[in-house]
Motif scaffolding. Structure first.
Motif, PDB file in Angstrom:
ATOM      1  N   GLU A 185       5.843   9.169   3.802  1.00  0.00           N
ATOM      2  CA  GLU A 185       5.310   7.932   3.242  1.00  0.00           C
ATOM      3  C   GLU A 185       5.024   8.171   1.767  1.00  0.00           C
ATOM      4  O   GLU A 185       4.520   9.237   1.399  1.00  0.00           O
ATOM      5  CB  GLU A 185       4.022   7.565   3.992  1.00  0.00           C
ATOM      6  CG  GLU A 185       3.706   6.094   3.960  1.00  0.00           C
ATOM      7  CD  GLU A 185       2.631   5.698   4.976  1.00  0.00           C
ATOM      8  OE1 GLU A 185       1.994   4.670   4.752  1.00  0.00           O
ATOM      9  OE2 GLU A 185       2.434   6.436   5.969  1.00  0.00           O
ATOM     10  N   THR A 186       5.367   7.207   0.904  1.00  0.00           N
ATOM     11  CA  THR A 186       5.070   7.358  -0.517  1.00  0.00           C
ATOM     12  C   THR A 186       3.964   6.379  -0.895  1.00  0.00           C
ATOM     13  O   THR A 186       3.817   5.333  -0.255  1.00  0.00           O
ATOM     14  CB  THR A 186       6.303   7.049  -1.391  1.00  0.00           C
ATOM     15  OG1 THR A 186       6.572   5.649  -1.302  1.00  0.00           O
ATOM     16  CG2 THR A 186       7.513   7.827  -0.949  1.00  0.00           C
ATOM     17  N   PRO A 187       3.173   6.691  -1.922  1.00  0.00           N
ATOM     18  CA  PRO A 187       2.164   5.718  -2.377  1.00  0.00           C
ATOM     19  C   PRO A 187       2.835   4.475  -2.957  1.00  0.00           C
ATOM     20  O   PRO A 187       4.040   4.480  -3.236  1.00  0.00           O
ATOM     21  CB  PRO A 187       1.378   6.487  -3.437  1.00  0.00           C
ATOM     22  CG  PRO A 187       2.279   7.586  -3.873  1.00  0.00           C
ATOM     23  CD  PRO A 187       3.141   7.944  -2.700  1.00  0.00           C
ATOM     24  N   LYS A 188       2.031   3.403  -3.163  1.00  0.00           N
ATOM     25  CA  LYS A 188       2.569   2.089  -3.545  1.00  0.00           C
ATOM     26  C   LYS A 188       3.324   2.108  -4.869  1.00  0.00           C
ATOM     27  O   LYS A 188       4.220   1.306  -5.101  1.00  0.00           O
ATOM     28  CB  LYS A 188       1.434   1.059  -3.627  1.00  0.00           C
ATOM     29  CG  LYS A 188       0.350   1.419  -4.641  1.00  0.00           C
ATOM     30  CD  LYS A 188      -0.809   0.463  -4.565  1.00  0.00           C
ATOM     31  CE  LYS A 188      -1.915   0.868  -5.537  1.00  0.00           C
ATOM     32  NZ  LYS A 188      -3.094   0.021  -5.403  1.00  0.00           N
ATOM     33  N   GLN A 220       0.820  -1.218   0.000  1.00  0.00           N
ATOM     34  CA  GLN A 220       0.000   0.000   0.000  1.00  0.00           C
ATOM     35  C   GLN A 220       0.851   1.265   0.000  1.00  0.00           C
ATOM     36  O   GLN A 220       0.456   2.289  -0.566  1.00  0.00           O
ATOM     37  CB  GLN A 220      -0.924   0.003   1.235  1.00  0.00           C
ATOM     38  CG  GLN A 220      -1.935  -1.139   1.223  1.00  0.00           C
ATOM     39  CD  GLN A 220      -2.717  -1.203   2.514  1.00  0.00           C
ATOM     40  OE1 GLN A 220      -2.255  -0.725   3.553  1.00  0.00           O
ATOM     41  NE2 GLN A 220      -3.896  -1.801   2.465  1.00  0.00           N
ATOM     42  N   SER A 221       2.035   1.198   0.644  1.00  0.00           N
ATOM     43  CA  SER A 221       2.874   2.401   0.727  1.00  0.00           C
ATOM     44  C   SER A 221       4.266   2.004   1.198  1.00  0.00           C
ATOM     45  O   SER A 221       4.514   0.843   1.545  1.00  0.00           O
ATOM     46  CB  SER A 221       2.267   3.410   1.699  1.00  0.00           C
ATOM     47  OG  SER A 221       2.215   2.848   3.006  1.00  0.00           O
ATOM     48  N   TYR A 222       5.181   3.000   1.199  1.00  0.00           N
ATOM     49  CA  TYR A 222       6.536   2.821   1.730  1.00  0.00           C
ATOM     50  C   TYR A 222       6.785   3.908   2.777  1.00  0.00           C
ATOM     51  O   TYR A 222       6.424   5.078   2.568  1.00  0.00           O
ATOM     52  CB  TYR A 222       7.588   2.938   0.628  1.00  0.00           C
ATOM     53  CG  TYR A 222       7.474   1.865  -0.422  1.00  0.00           C
ATOM     54  CD1 TYR A 222       8.090   0.629  -0.248  1.00  0.00           C
ATOM     55  CD2 TYR A 222       6.758   2.072  -1.589  1.00  0.00           C
ATOM     56  CE1 TYR A 222       7.983  -0.364  -1.209  1.00  0.00           C
ATOM     57  CE2 TYR A 222       6.630   1.094  -2.560  1.00  0.00           C
ATOM     58  CZ  TYR A 222       7.249  -0.122  -2.357  1.00  0.00           C
ATOM     59  OH  TYR A 222       7.146  -1.091  -3.317  1.00  0.00           O
ATOM     60  N   CYS A 250       5.192   4.573  -6.083  1.00  0.00           N
ATOM     61  CA  CYS A 250       6.357   5.484  -6.100  1.00  0.00           C
ATOM     62  C   CYS A 250       7.490   4.856  -5.306  1.00  0.00           C
ATOM     63  O   CYS A 250       7.339   4.566  -4.113  1.00  0.00           O
ATOM     64  CB  CYS A 250       5.960   6.833  -5.503  1.00  0.00           C
ATOM     65  SG  CYS A 250       7.305   8.022  -5.547  1.00  0.00           S
TER      66      CYS A 250
END
Length: 798
Positions: free
Chosen positions: A244-247, A225-227, A249
């Motif tokens: 946090e970056t989206p999944k 979902q994210s990093y 990116c």
């Protein structure tokens, strides 16, 4: 005269699965005839589950639900006619249809760490062998995984599931009547693995750092979902969450850095189950103003008396500011000191240098300059002479055709004789056909190598070819030859060259080398593909293909190498040919486990034992039970070809001591024994009890011959002992006849025959090459005949 009744449609044999309905039907020529039904020679008076119907001239025997005792030979008889047929009852493994549908259509889903239990109840003729496979490999028990097998069910238990347990599972249930295979899927959900490293720095300045990573190789079965990105300054303990970056990116830029300061970054992947372990970077520095990187080595453009002109390209890394020019340095070839050519940076990317010493050889290098300073210098250029090249090169030597086919010719040659001051910059290849007087260049630019392939030619045509060396002064004298293009080879579809030495079954001892050469013919050369069980070969296997032969080599065979190997040949036209063979990797069996004795039935002893560990990888393993009647007496075989872990011995004499021993066997040999420690003694009975057996009307013990254990293919070495065995049942006891390649062996003294309690064996004491062939056992009694066949393969020379 009275017309006799005839059979218009006789009874026909039927095969039926236990529990299913069936019927026997015959049609006679008269509607008024009443008949009588018999089973195994006895009139059927009142047989459980059987009913009769007469519809005009059609007479039927109907069974709604077939049981084992319904098997046998049936006869319909009237005063004039008689017609016979048999019902054969098959009892293959079966699983409840609703359960089977649910197991195969709906994946079993669990979370990592949780217990998994998949239980499959089954029915069918015992013994039923249950095998669990994952991704094509048989499952074996370990600290987490256990496979339980009983007479009525099999169960897979995993104490703490892991992601590696995900996959396609196959359950194979097998008995003498058939095989049932079920495909199951297990899905284990977990947190993702850490992102795939390393963390790369794709941009670094005094104000910003941009990092990049790759998604995790395993997302845990749920989408990422994210990093989450964290940073730690070198020298400090605290990790700061940057964001946090989206999944989608996998890059992140931060401006929370200071010039010349060092930092560590770490990245976690997140799905619905939680966050992964962190991927951590090496130390990253926020840069000072960056200088340019090195350009590629400069190119020599031209040479003259006391002059050399060079050119160069922009460096791949330009630094943190615009390039304002380039510094140029020179040195005599072999010197260690570089000398500047100009006092100020050169704005252009080309420079003509003068005042060089004629006849000397020079090297050059350049460096880019920006606001941060002079960048890294390039690697040196090729050495160049400061002189005019006024003379063209000499003629190339040894021009010849190295190879040709239906559309091309490959030429090779040697450089011209060396001459002082005369260099060679490359070669020109020209061609013309025998009907054309004009020469055509084969390439726009000079060729650097001393070989060249001329393509796109017409088959069977004659061509003239010539080659000239060139330098700055022009081309030298041409070397010429005439040659022709070959006719295209005939198209030969791929075909394997199979002889008597090519086997479709190889039995290999674990640890030995698997070496399988295969010869084929095809034109043009085909693409050769090897597969194991339909998948690419394991990495330990090596393939060598050349000149119409391909060979599989596995240095040390493992049990996992057992399977079906396939070689595929395919040519450019799409013609395809394949050949498959079986490899069975086995070893001398390990000993059975502890032996236990029990008196389940009066006046008998039942010997049970723990299975040999070798059952996990040896499908043709069987057991032999031996007994002796004193602690130092001779051992005698009392049971052979046993495929279960139980044997009942009935010929006990009260008051005697008995010792029992069990060994496991396969085609390679016999395991060590497992033995009873204490002797077994049957106590003398005070009185015999007469038990009157209950009669069962309509059921007859007569049975046609039937093989309980079929003959199996054997592979043996010249000079060794060979025993081929099978197990047969029937009443009256069947007569056994052995054949080799259709020849009756009854009167051949070379072969020894035995029939012990229905276990029939053929012994060859010293195998020779002529013993190779197909062997057959015929079992016959008054009720019918049965056959079993298998091949014997003999390795080695007499």
């Amino acid at each position: 005269s009275v017309l006799r009744c005839r059979v218009n449609k006789p009874l026909v044999d039927v095969r039926v699965v236990k529990g299913e309905p069936t019927e026997l039907s015959c049609t006679v020529s008269s509607k008024d005839v009443q008949g009588t039904w018999f089973k195994d020679g006895l009139k059927i008076k009142n047989m459980e589950g059987v009913r009769f119907e007469k519809q005009g001239s059609v007479h039927k025997l109907i069974i709604d639900k077939v049981e084992d005792f319904h098997a046998g030979k049936y006869r319909f008889e009237t005063e004039d006619i008689k017609t016979e047929a048999s019902i054969f009852v098959e009892d293959p493994p079966q699983v409840d249809k609703v359960l089977l549908k649910n197991l195969t259509n709906v994946p079993t889903v669990t979370k990592a760490g949780q217990k998994v239990k998949i239980k499959i109840p089954f029915e069918g003729q015992l013994p039923i062998k249950a095998t669990w496979l994952k991704d094509g490999m048989e499952l074996v028990d370990d600290t987490r995984i256990r496979v339980d097998k009983a007479d009525t069910f099999t169960m897979l238990s995993i104490s703490s599931s892991e992601r590696k347990d995900c996959g396609d599972y196959k359950v194979r249930l097998k008995n003498d009547h058939g095989v049932l295979e079920m495909n199951l899927k297990l899905v284990v959900i977990d947190k993702p693995e850490q992102p795939t490293g390393p963390i790369k720095v794709i941009e670094s300045s005094s104000n910003n750092i941009t990092i990049q990573w790759k998604p995790p190789k395993d997302d845990g079965g749920k989408p990422v979902q994210s990093y989450i990105i964290q940073m730690q300054q070198v020298g400090k303990e605290e990790w700061v969450t940057l964001g946090e970056t989206p999944k989608t990116c996998t890059t992140f830029t931060t401006n929370k850095v200071e010039q010349d300061m060092g930092y560590y970054f770490r990245v976690r992947a997140v799905n619905v189950e939680g966050a992964s372990e962190a991927l951590e970077s090496d130390e990253v520095k926020a840069a000072s103003k960056a200088i340019p990187g090195p350009p590629d080595p400069p190119e020599i453009v031209s040479t003259g008396k006391e002059t050399i002109t060079i050119s160069w390209k922009v460096p791949h890394r330009t630094g943190s500011s615009r390039i304002v020019g380039y510094t140029v340095q020179k040195r005599k070839k072999g010197a260690s000191i570089w000398v500047p050519v100009t006092n100020v940076p050169v704005a252009d990317r080309k420079l003509k240098m003068t005042n060089l010493k004629m006849g000397l050889q020079y090297e050059f290098r350049v460096a880019a300059v920006n606001a941060a300073g002079v960048g890294e210098a390039s690697a040196p250029s090729h050495p160049a002479f400061a002189r005019d090249s006024t003379e063209p090169p000499g003629q190339v030597r040894d021009l010849r055709v190295s190879s040709r086919d239906s559309t091309s010719i490959t030429l090779t040659w040697k450089t011209p004789e060396p001459k002082d001051g005369v260099d060679v910059k490359g070669y020109e290849v020209e061609m013309r056909s025998h009907v054309n007087l004009n020469w055509t260049k084969c390439s726009v630019l000079p060729i650097k190598a001393t070989t060249y392939t001329v393509k796109g030619l017409q088959a069977k045509e004659l061509y003239f070819l010539r080659v000239r060396a060139v330098n700055d002064s022009g081309p030298g004298e041409a070397a010429e030859l005439e040659t022709f293009v070959e006719a295209p080879p005939p198209v030969v579809p791929p075909r394997f060259l199979i002889n008597d030495r090519v086997k479709t079954l190889l039995v290999i001892k674990a640890g030995n080398t698997i070496r399988v050469p295969m010869h084929f013919e095809a034109s043009p050369d085909p693409v050769v593909t090897w597969l194991k069980d339909g998948h690419p070969l394991p990495k330990r296997a090596s393939i060598n293909t050349e000149h119409g032969a391909t060979q599989l080599l596995i240095e040390a065979a493992e049990f996992s190498d057992t399977g079906t190997y396939t070689i595929e040949l395919q040519n450019q036209s799409g013609n395809k040919e394949s050949f498959s063979f079986q490899v069975q990797v086995t070893d001398i069996p390990q000993s059975p486990g502890p032996v236990v004795l029990e008196e389940n039935v009066p006046k008998t002893v039942t010997v049970t034992w723990e299975p040999s560990a070798s059952e996990k990888w040896e499908s043709d393993l069987y057991y032999t039970v031996l007994k002796r009647e004193s602690q130092k007496g001779l051992w005698h075989t009392v049971g052979d070809m046993i495929h279960t872990n139980k044997f009942t011995y009935t010929k006990l004499i009260p008051g005697r001591d008995y010792y029992f021993r069990v060994v496991a066997k396969n085609c390679l040999g016999t395991s060590g024994p497992s033995e009873t420690v204490q002797p077994w003694r049957l106590q003398k009975q005070k009185a015999d009890f007469q038990v009157k057996q209950r009669e069962y009307r309509g059921v007859n013990q007569n049975q046609p011959p039937r093989f309980l254990v079929q003959l199996k293919p054997r592979v043996v070495t010249v000079g060794t002992e060979c025993q081929m065995s099978c197990a047969v049942t029937g009443y009256p006891q069947p007569k056994i006849t052995w054949y080799k390649d259709g020849r009756d062996l009854s009167k051949d003294p070379t072969y020894l025959h035995k029939n012990v309690f229905g276990v029939c064996s053929l012994m060859i004491l010293g195998v020779v090459k002529n013993d190779e062939g197909e062997y057959m056992v015929e079992a016959s009694n008054d009720l019918g005949r049965a056959f079993s066949k298998a091949s014997l393969t003999v390795k080695g020379n007499n």
